[in-house]
Design a protein around this motif. Sequence first.
Motif, mmCIF file in Angstrom:
data_model
loop_
_atom_site.group_PDB
_atom_site.id
_atom_site.type_symbol
_atom_site.label_atom_id
_atom_site.label_comp_id
_atom_site.label_asym_id
_atom_site.label_seq_id
_atom_site.Cartn_x
_atom_site.Cartn_y
_atom_site.Cartn_z
ATOM 1 N N GLU A 3 26.318 -17.391 4.747
ATOM 2 C CA GLU A 3 27.699 -16.919 4.840
ATOM 3 C C GLU A 3 27.802 -15.833 5.900
ATOM 4 O OE1 GLU A 3 28.337 -15.389 0.907
ATOM 5 O OE2 GLU A 3 28.887 -17.353 0.119
ATOM 6 N N PHE A 4 28.815 -15.938 6.739
ATOM 7 C CA PHE A 4 29.178 -14.867 7.669
ATOM 8 C C PHE A 4 30.514 -14.321 7.185
ATOM 9 C CE2 PHE A 4 26.041 -17.150 9.962
ATOM 10 C CZ PHE A 4 25.511 -16.288 10.901
ATOM 11 N N VAL A 5 30.640 -13.000 7.051
ATOM 12 C CA VAL A 5 31.853 -12.421 6.485
ATOM 13 C C VAL A 5 32.491 -11.427 7.450
ATOM 14 C CG1 VAL A 5 31.110 -12.765 4.097
ATOM 15 C CG2 VAL A 5 30.561 -10.632 5.250
ATOM 16 N N GLN A 6 33.802 -11.233 7.229
ATOM 17 C CA GLN A 6 34.638 -10.298 7.987
ATOM 18 C C GLN A 6 34.498 -10.538 9.490
ATOM 19 O OE1 GLN A 6 36.559 -9.881 5.614
ATOM 20 N NE2 GLN A 6 36.793 -7.672 5.473
ATOM 21 N N ASP A 7 34.182 -9.497 10.284
ATOM 22 C CA ASP A 7 34.125 -9.644 11.740
ATOM 23 C C ASP A 7 32.954 -10.511 12.204
ATOM 24 O OD1 ASP A 7 32.391 -7.590 10.894
ATOM 25 O OD2 ASP A 7 32.420 -6.645 12.858
ATOM 26 N N LYS A 8 31.966 -10.760 11.360
ATOM 27 C CA LYS A 8 30.813 -11.592 11.736
ATOM 28 C C LYS A 8 31.174 -13.078 11.795
ATOM 29 C CE LYS A 8 28.090 -8.023 11.855
ATOM 30 N NZ LYS A 8 27.763 -7.416 13.113
ATOM 31 N N VAL A 51 18.843 -22.695 16.321
ATOM 32 C CA VAL A 51 19.224 -21.285 16.283
ATOM 33 C C VAL A 51 18.263 -20.466 15.432
ATOM 34 C CG1 VAL A 51 21.700 -21.687 16.677
ATOM 35 C CG2 VAL A 51 20.801 -21.695 14.344
ATOM 36 N N LYS A 52 18.294 -19.164 15.676
ATOM 37 C CA LYS A 52 17.620 -18.192 14.818
ATOM 38 C C LYS A 52 18.718 -17.307 14.260
ATOM 39 C CE LYS A 52 15.282 -14.630 16.487
ATOM 40 N NZ LYS A 52 14.212 -13.783 17.048
ATOM 41 N N VAL A 53 18.779 -17.188 12.931
ATOM 42 C CA VAL A 53 19.826 -16.424 12.260
ATOM 43 C C VAL A 53 19.186 -15.244 11.542
ATOM 44 C CG1 VAL A 53 21.732 -16.503 10.615
ATOM 45 C CG2 VAL A 53 21.156 -18.549 11.925
ATOM 46 N N SER A 54 19.675 -14.046 11.820
ATOM 47 C CA SER A 54 19.230 -12.849 11.098
ATOM 48 C C SER A 54 20.071 -12.732 9.835
ATOM 49 C CB SER A 54 19.393 -11.607 11.963
ATOM 50 O OG SER A 54 18.596 -11.714 13.116
ATOM 51 N N ILE A 55 19.391 -12.559 8.694
ATOM 52 C CA ILE A 55 20.087 -12.604 7.407
ATOM 53 C C ILE A 55 19.738 -11.418 6.526
ATOM 54 C CG2 ILE A 55 20.191 -15.131 7.382
ATOM 55 C CD1 ILE A 55 17.846 -14.921 5.249
ATOM 56 N N ASN A 56 20.585 -11.186 5.548
ATOM 57 C CA ASN A 56 20.309 -10.306 4.418
ATOM 58 C C ASN A 56 20.466 -11.143 3.159
ATOM 59 O OD1 ASN A 56 19.954 -7.900 5.909
ATOM 60 N ND2 ASN A 56 22.168 -7.601 6.000
ATOM 61 N N ILE A 57 19.606 -10.899 2.187
ATOM 62 C CA ILE A 57 19.724 -11.582 0.892
ATOM 63 C C ILE A 57 20.365 -10.606 -0.074
ATOM 64 C CG2 ILE A 57 18.484 -12.660 -1.008
ATOM 65 C CD1 ILE A 57 16.359 -13.491 1.032
ATOM 66 N N ARG A 58 21.446 -11.041 -0.708
ATOM 67 C CA ARG A 58 22.185 -10.197 -1.634
ATOM 68 C C ARG A 58 22.102 -10.792 -3.037
ATOM 69 N NH1 ARG A 58 22.828 -5.987 1.578
ATOM 70 N NH2 ARG A 58 24.129 -6.352 3.374
ATOM 71 N N GLY A 59 22.065 -9.937 -4.035
ATOM 72 C CA GLY A 59 22.063 -10.380 -5.423
ATOM 73 C C GLY A 59 23.053 -9.549 -6.225
ATOM 74 N N ARG A 60 23.690 -10.186 -7.210
ATOM 75 C CA ARG A 60 24.624 -9.419 -8.042
ATOM 76 C C ARG A 60 24.583 -9.927 -9.472
ATOM 77 N NH1 ARG A 60 29.641 -12.561 -7.818
ATOM 78 N NH2 ARG A 60 29.359 -14.050 -6.134
ATOM 79 N N GLU A 61 25.006 -9.042 -10.346
ATOM 80 C CA GLU A 61 25.022 -9.320 -11.778
ATOM 81 C C GLU A 61 26.475 -9.437 -12.217
ATOM 82 O OE1 GLU A 61 22.301 -7.135 -14.721
ATOM 83 O OE2 GLU A 61 24.207 -6.072 -14.808
ATOM 84 N N LYS A 70 25.005 -13.137 -16.047
ATOM 85 C CA LYS A 70 24.634 -14.150 -15.048
ATOM 86 C C LYS A 70 24.250 -13.423 -13.764
ATOM 87 C CE LYS A 70 26.198 -17.667 -17.536
ATOM 88 N NZ LYS A 70 25.461 -18.813 -17.958
ATOM 89 N N TYR A 71 23.361 -14.061 -12.988
ATOM 90 C CA TYR A 71 22.926 -13.495 -11.706
ATOM 91 C C TYR A 71 23.215 -14.488 -10.589
ATOM 92 C CZ TYR A 71 20.646 -10.124 -14.671
ATOM 93 O OH TYR A 71 20.411 -9.147 -15.595
ATOM 94 N N PHE A 72 23.670 -13.967 -9.459
ATOM 95 C CA PHE A 72 24.016 -14.788 -8.309
ATOM 96 C C PHE A 72 23.344 -14.216 -7.060
ATOM 97 C CE2 PHE A 72 27.466 -15.202 -11.317
ATOM 98 C CZ PHE A 72 27.659 -16.567 -11.375
ATOM 99 N N ASN A 73 22.910 -15.102 -6.193
ATOM 100 C CA ASN A 73 22.333 -14.715 -4.909
ATOM 101 C C ASN A 73 23.203 -15.251 -3.789
ATOM 102 O OD1 ASN A 73 20.015 -13.624 -6.152
ATOM 103 N ND2 ASN A 73 19.082 -15.646 -6.234
ATOM 104 N N SER A 74 23.206 -14.555 -2.658
ATOM 105 C CA SER A 74 23.871 -15.063 -1.471
ATOM 106 C C SER A 74 23.051 -14.673 -0.251
ATOM 107 C CB SER A 74 25.309 -14.547 -1.356
ATOM 108 O OG SER A 74 25.316 -13.141 -1.221
ATOM 109 N N ILE A 75 23.150 -15.498 0.769
ATOM 110 C CA ILE A 75 22.481 -15.247 2.042
ATOM 111 C C ILE A 75 23.582 -14.959 3.055
ATOM 112 C CG2 ILE A 75 21.004 -16.207 3.835
ATOM 113 C CD1 ILE A 75 19.831 -18.060 1.653
#
Length: 125
Positions: free
Chosen positions: A41-46, A59-69, A78-83
């Motif tokens: 996922e790319f969000v906002q201005d990205k 391509v090479k994509v620089s990412i962050n892995i996010r997790g939330r409860e 429940k737990y969810f992850n996003s890239i």
Amino acid sequence: MDLQGKIKMIDETKTFGNNGFRKRELVITTEEQYPQHILIEFVQDKTDLLNSYQVGQNVKVSINIRGREWVNPQGETKYFNSITGWRIENIDQSANSAGMPPMPPVDAFEPASNLNEEDHDDLPF
């Protein structure tokens, strides 16, 4: 962290809510023994970073892995992850922009037929 692969899908930018949250999804297919289709996922201005890319590009994509409860109305957690992507580079162009010519395939050269092991060379090894 970086992921590399071939672009399989680029979605349109979608806007959500009253605040105008923007999200755009990209799927790349990794090139390994068991290829994986990774949703990024790319969000906002990205989201605008994807404008100059097309399906099929490496391509090479620089990412962050996010997790939330999240706790649902029944009280279950429940737990969810996003890239989330924050940079994307065309791999094919990066090799050429570094001033390096593309490597020819190994079978592009004929094997040496008149090799004489007794010939002296000046190599130090």
